[in-house]
Design a protein around this motif. Structure first.
Motif, PDB file in Angstrom:
ATOM      1  N   LEU A  74       4.013  40.582  32.660  1.00  0.00           N
ATOM      2  CA  LEU A  74       3.637  39.194  32.951  1.00  0.00           C
ATOM      3  C   LEU A  74       4.865  38.321  33.209  1.00  0.00           C
ATOM      4  O   LEU A  74       4.908  37.547  34.158  1.00  0.00           O
ATOM      5  CB  LEU A  74       2.810  38.637  31.783  1.00  0.00           C
ATOM      6  N   GLU A  75       5.860  38.493  32.365  1.00  0.00           N
ATOM      7  CA  GLU A  75       7.044  37.649  32.491  1.00  0.00           C
ATOM      8  C   GLU A  75       7.746  37.856  33.825  1.00  0.00           C
ATOM      9  O   GLU A  75       8.389  36.957  34.351  1.00  0.00           O
ATOM     10  CB  GLU A  75       8.007  37.989  31.357  1.00  0.00           C
ATOM     11  N   LYS A  76       7.602  39.056  34.354  1.00  0.00           N
ATOM     12  CA  LYS A  76       8.260  39.373  35.616  1.00  0.00           C
ATOM     13  C   LYS A  76       7.567  38.709  36.801  1.00  0.00           C
ATOM     14  O   LYS A  76       8.201  38.328  37.777  1.00  0.00           O
ATOM     15  CB  LYS A  76       8.225  40.898  35.823  1.00  0.00           C
ATOM     16  N   LEU A 108       5.531  35.929  36.619  1.00  0.00           N
ATOM     17  CA  LEU A 108       5.376  34.467  36.542  1.00  0.00           C
ATOM     18  C   LEU A 108       6.371  33.681  37.395  1.00  0.00           C
ATOM     19  O   LEU A 108       6.014  32.668  37.976  1.00  0.00           O
ATOM     20  CB  LEU A 108       5.410  34.000  35.082  1.00  0.00           C
ATOM     21  N   PRO A 109       7.652  34.135  37.488  1.00  0.00           N
ATOM     22  CA  PRO A 109       8.574  33.366  38.320  1.00  0.00           C
ATOM     23  C   PRO A 109       8.160  33.329  39.799  1.00  0.00           C
ATOM     24  O   PRO A 109       8.624  32.491  40.557  1.00  0.00           O
ATOM     25  CB  PRO A 109       9.907  34.101  38.163  1.00  0.00           C
ATOM     26  N   LYS A 110       7.291  34.239  40.194  1.00  0.00           N
ATOM     27  CA  LYS A 110       6.938  34.320  41.617  1.00  0.00           C
ATOM     28  C   LYS A 110       5.764  33.427  41.977  1.00  0.00           C
ATOM     29  O   LYS A 110       5.420  33.287  43.144  1.00  0.00           O
ATOM     30  CB  LYS A 110       6.547  35.763  41.982  1.00  0.00           C
ATOM     31  N   TYR A 148       8.209  31.271  26.823  1.00  0.00           N
ATOM     32  CA  TYR A 148       7.343  30.795  27.907  1.00  0.00           C
ATOM     33  C   TYR A 148       7.694  29.373  28.350  1.00  0.00           C
ATOM     34  O   TYR A 148       7.307  28.940  29.433  1.00  0.00           O
ATOM     35  CB  TYR A 148       5.879  30.841  27.470  1.00  0.00           C
ATOM     36  N   PHE A 162       8.954  28.225  31.740  1.00  0.00           N
ATOM     37  CA  PHE A 162       8.093  28.074  32.911  1.00  0.00           C
ATOM     38  C   PHE A 162       7.554  26.660  33.084  1.00  0.00           C
ATOM     39  O   PHE A 162       6.764  26.398  33.980  1.00  0.00           O
ATOM     40  CB  PHE A 162       6.923  29.059  32.843  1.00  0.00           C
ATOM     41  N   GLY A 196      11.845  28.675  35.234  1.00  0.00           N
ATOM     42  CA  GLY A 196      12.193  30.091  35.170  1.00  0.00           C
ATOM     43  C   GLY A 196      13.513  30.358  34.464  1.00  0.00           C
ATOM     44  O   GLY A 196      13.816  31.498  34.131  1.00  0.00           O
ATOM     45  N   ASN A 218      14.228  39.378  41.093  1.00  0.00           N
ATOM     46  CA  ASN A 218      13.145  39.006  40.174  1.00  0.00           C
ATOM     47  C   ASN A 218      13.387  39.459  38.743  1.00  0.00           C
ATOM     48  O   ASN A 218      12.688  39.071  37.824  1.00  0.00           O
ATOM     49  CB  ASN A 218      11.820  39.594  40.652  1.00  0.00           C
TER      50      ASN A 218
END
Lengths: 611, 234
Positions: free
Chosen positions: A7-9, A11-13, B13, B16, B58, B210
């Motif tokens: 998930l963490e990977k 989310l930035p996208k 989190y 974000f 991020g 990424n």
């Protein structure tokens, strides 16, 4: 960080990753060892919309107030997130613990608008849960649904295991308690459904089979089991002071549609507009006491830190002690640097006094909802606002410095003619004249927005038998008004897409055959039908063609009083005889008074107490 | 009016949530903690709360700074503990002290920021990696392609003058950490993501953009030509 390691990977996208992280203030997390059952509250639209819904906040905290029950949330992921989830094989997960939905005991969808049905299906699929009840074996969670659209459950009757009709505060808990007992004894899912079938408000579609004649016209609903209830009666909370209301709200990190604390002051409405479904399904009207509202307000401000507080009801001005309530809350909010908003106010003299104080700095727009352009048509729909109310309201508003006014109308109402459309134009003209009389030439900043929606007949209303206008007729009416308003200064004219309304009508009045269409349409890519950029009417038409159903039967056909309605086995309290008499009175253009001024015999007091 | 300087984290989190969302998160946290902050006068009052330098969505941080004006004077420790009781997981106040002397705003002071940038690489010797970094820095100019969000145009900039430090500080079990100190603020600003993009393009090392984790670890102002960490502000 979560049970989903990738998930963490991803989310930035995605856009607005905070839609998917949970962890907001007052979100509840419970440990597996503490709980006996997990419920997931599912809202079939994106986070910003679902999180604005008061019902979710109430039901979420009501369930979580029970020690052994854990209620989590899930919303429809936006397009970008969905694509990545599908690519990376990430199943739909709950926000609180990032647990795949498949591992829940029960998933409950709230059905706030018909155009979200395809999202229900898409979310089940994203969760790797089979779509149809009969494909879901013992290991899958129970899928239930509630909310206003559940009052015609049939279009989703093959997809949802059971519906909860009415208000969920206590009945949801009762169902979960029965579930825990059932789970401990290891019986079949069918046995659980049988057990809850006797709970008021629970409707289990698989216990009934629709019967059609040779033209595929619905002629009855047959019980498949002796013990299945003849009719399912909605469940309501009796006393609002005793009903659960959360002392804290989940406070989102990102901006949402209604980003504020809300207290419900009043449930239901006594005015009896004949097109209005909410006015029927939330009967009888119940008020929360001033003391209780003050107490809740105090707790909510303390526990959320919100900068805005709002009172909520179908009609704020109908609250019997509105003046003392508003005075007391305004003082509290002023002391705490919080703004108070009062939606659904009727524009009488008191409202202006309040609005002038509340909005002493910023004068945002004022809203009127005449709904129809002539007194004749307002009598047909039983909307009590008169032209004098509107013009006096506008005059008052202009004198106090307002220059922005919004007017809501419905197009395609039963018996509507072009004279009624001209009525809308005339109201706008008169308002402009009033403004010109009050404001001198230098400071003329008038902005009038005429917002129209298309009339869609809704189940359990006096207008449930009426057809909606066909799409060509509606389009011509829009065209006619557009032409008229184009020539007028100060006016912005908005109207809804006719194809969207058409689909809404089909889903609103549809019967069980619609399930197959929904699945077909979803398979061809339909979802987020309420979003203009996603809506694809051609695919829907194709789906109806493939299944062999004429959607016009549900939307544009006039039904008779003797016809079997797909929701005849659902009892909302108001009798069919009353709805018929109201429908007749509509033709006669006769007004039915607000039932607080004398009982109008709608029938709801056969089952529930009117106060 | 009493002005306080806060040092806080934005991790897990919370990385974000956007800068604006962080501001309203704090505004609401102060209200939950029952600490009254000051509001600007006028048409739409906004809280007197400002964060030294926005963090891109991020990117995490172990050391963010904000200044807040508060109605009543209180012990820094009391404010700290009351806020920490009501803040979401991932945001922790590390320090809170009253600022007696009023100089420039925090935002105007920022000149440099330090970042720990970690990423996964395989089959590369430590010396090779160090050499690659040295080669990257030895360029006279490093042209990076910057996308202008507002105008949708592409701009070439030489980022070399913005890099004050860029060195391998940890390398074990296939995870490398580079510590970078780069120009930040209104007198020249380099985004760490753009820096890494240039590094990846020039170095031919395979790094998945990424998979890069970036953590801000400090902000600096400059006094008498020296970089001084914000944590030493009194």
């Amino acid at each position: 960080m979560s049970k989903l390691n990738n998930l963490e990977k991803i989310l930035p996208k995605v856009e607005k990753p905070a839609r998917y992280i949970g962890g907001e203030i007052n979100a509840v997390v419970k440990k597996d060892a503490e709980i006996k059952a997990r419920f997931v509250f599912a809202f079939p639209d994106i986070y910003e919309i679902g999180m604005s819904h008061l019902g979710m906040q109430i039901l979420y905290h009501a369930l979580n107030a029970e020690n052994d029950i854990f209620c989590e949330r899930v919303f429809a992921p936006a397009q970008d997130m969905e694509s990545i989830m599908r690519e990376e094989n990430i199943p739909l997960f709950s926000l609180e613990t990032k647990t795949p939905l498949m591992d829940a005991d029960m998933i409950g969808f709230t059905l706030q608008y018909e155009l979200s049905y395809s999202n229900v299906i898409n979310m089940l699929n994203l969760a790797n849960i089979p779509l149809m009840c009969d494909e879901r074996k013992e290991a899958f969670p129970f899928i239930c649904a509630g909310g206003p659209c559940a009052f015609n459950p049939e279009p989703l009757g093959e997809i949802i295991d059971f519906f909860i009709l009415g208000e969920g505060e206590t009945v949801n808990i009762e169902i979960m308690k029965r579930y825990i007992l059932w789970k401990e004894t290891g019986r079949t899912k069918f046995e659980f459904l049988k057990e809850i079938s006797c709970i008021q408000g629970v409707y289990i579609p698989s216990l009934y089979k629709p019967r059609y004649d040779e033209h595929m016209k619905l002629i009855g609903m047959d019980k498949l089991y002796e013990w299945a209830p003849e009719k399912v009666t909605k469940k309501i909370e009796g006393d609002l002071d005793a009903a659960f209301f959360p002392e804290k709200f989940i406070v989102p990190f990102i901006d949402i549609v209604h980003n504020r604390a809300m207290v419900e002051i009043l449930r239901g409405c006594t005015r009896g507009c004949r097109f209005c479904q909410a006015g029927v399904i939330y009967r009888p009207v119940r008020e929360r006491s001033v003391e209780k509202i003050e107490e809740i307000t105090h707790q909510l401000i303390k526990n959320t830190g919100y900068e805005e507080m709002s009172l909520l009801s179908l009609s704020t001005s109908d609250y019997s002690k509105i003046e003392p309530l508003v005075s007391s809350l305004m003082e509290k909010c002023r002391n705490e640097n919080i703004s108070l908003s009062l939606p659904s106010l009727r524009l009488d003299s008191f409202s202006f006094k309040v609005l002038d104080e509340v909005q002493s700095v910023k004068k945002s727009g004022l809203t009127f909802a005449p709904e129809a352009g002539t007194q004749r048509l307002r009598n047909v729909i039983n909307k009590s606002i008169t032209e004098e109310d509107i013009f006096n309201g506008a005059e008052n508003a202009f004198k106090l410095g307002w220059g922005t006014i919004k007017l809501y109308f419905m197009i395609g109402l039963p018996t509507e003619t072009y004279d009624d459309l001209d009525g809308i134009v005339n109201i706008a003209k008169r308002i402009i004249d009033i403004y010109y009389k009050i404001q001198d030439k230098k400071n003329r900043k008038l902005k009038i927005t005429i917002s129209t929606s298309n009339f869609v007949p809704k189940p359990h209303t006096a207008f449930q038998w009426f057809p909606m206008d066909d799409m060509e007729t509606l389009s011509s009416k829009h065209q006619y008004l557009s032409e008229k308003f184009k020539k007028m200064k100060h006016i912005t004219f908005n109207y809804n897409d006719v194809r969207t309304s058409f689909l809404e009508a089909v889903l609103a009045r549809g019967d069980r055959r619609v399930n197959e269409v929904l699945i077909k349409a979803w398979k061809s890519g339909c979802k987020f039908d309420g979003w203009r950029e996603h809506f694809d009417f051609d695919k829907w038409q194709q789906a109806f063609n493939d299944v062999g159903i004429d959607p016009g039967v549900f939307s544009c056909e006039k039904w008779d009083y003797d016809d079997v309605l797909p929701w005849d086995h659902i009892d909302v309290g108001v009798t069919k005889e009353y709805l018929i008499s109201e429908n007749e009175k509509a033709y006669e253009e006769t007004f039915t008074d607000d039932c607080r001024n004398g009982c109008t015999d709608c029938g709801v007091n056969r089952i529930f107490e009117c106060k | 009016m009493y002005k306080y300087l806060f040092q806080f984290t934005k991790t897990d989190y919370m990385k974000f949530i956007s800068h604006l969302d962080l501001m309203s998160t704090f505004e609401r946290a102060f209200r939950r903690a029952d600490i009254k902050i000051l509001y600007s006068q006028g048409f739409s009052p906004h809280p007197k709360l400002s964060i030294a330098h926005p963090l891109s969505v991020g990117i995490s941080s172990t050391s963010e700074y904000m200044e807040v004006e508060i109605e009543e004077r209180k012990e820094g420790l009391e404010i700290l503990s009351r806020l920490n009781d009501v803040l979401p997981e991932g945001i922790r106040i590390l320090n809170c002290k009253e600022m007696i002397e009023k100089k420039k705003s925090l935002a105007a002071l920022v000149e440099y920021a330090a970042y720990d940038i970690s990423f996964h690489i395989e089959d590369i010797e430590q010396d090779v990696l160090i050499k690659t970094i040295e080669d990257f820095l030895s360029e006279i100019e490093i042209i990076a392609i910057k996308k202008q969000m507002k105008t949708h145009t592409i701009k070439q900039v030489d980022i070399r003058p913005f890099i004050d430090a860029f060195e391998l500080t940890k390398y074990s079990q296939g995870v490398a950490t580079i510590t970078a100190i780069i120009k930040t603020g209104s007198n020249g600003n380099l985004n760490p993501e753009l820096l890494m993009q240039s590094f990846i393009e020039s170095s031919e090392i395979k790094i998945d953009p990424n998979e890069i984790k970036i953590m801000r670890t400090e902000l600096y102002f400059v006094k008498e030509n020296k970089r001084i960490p914000f944590s030493s502000i009194n």
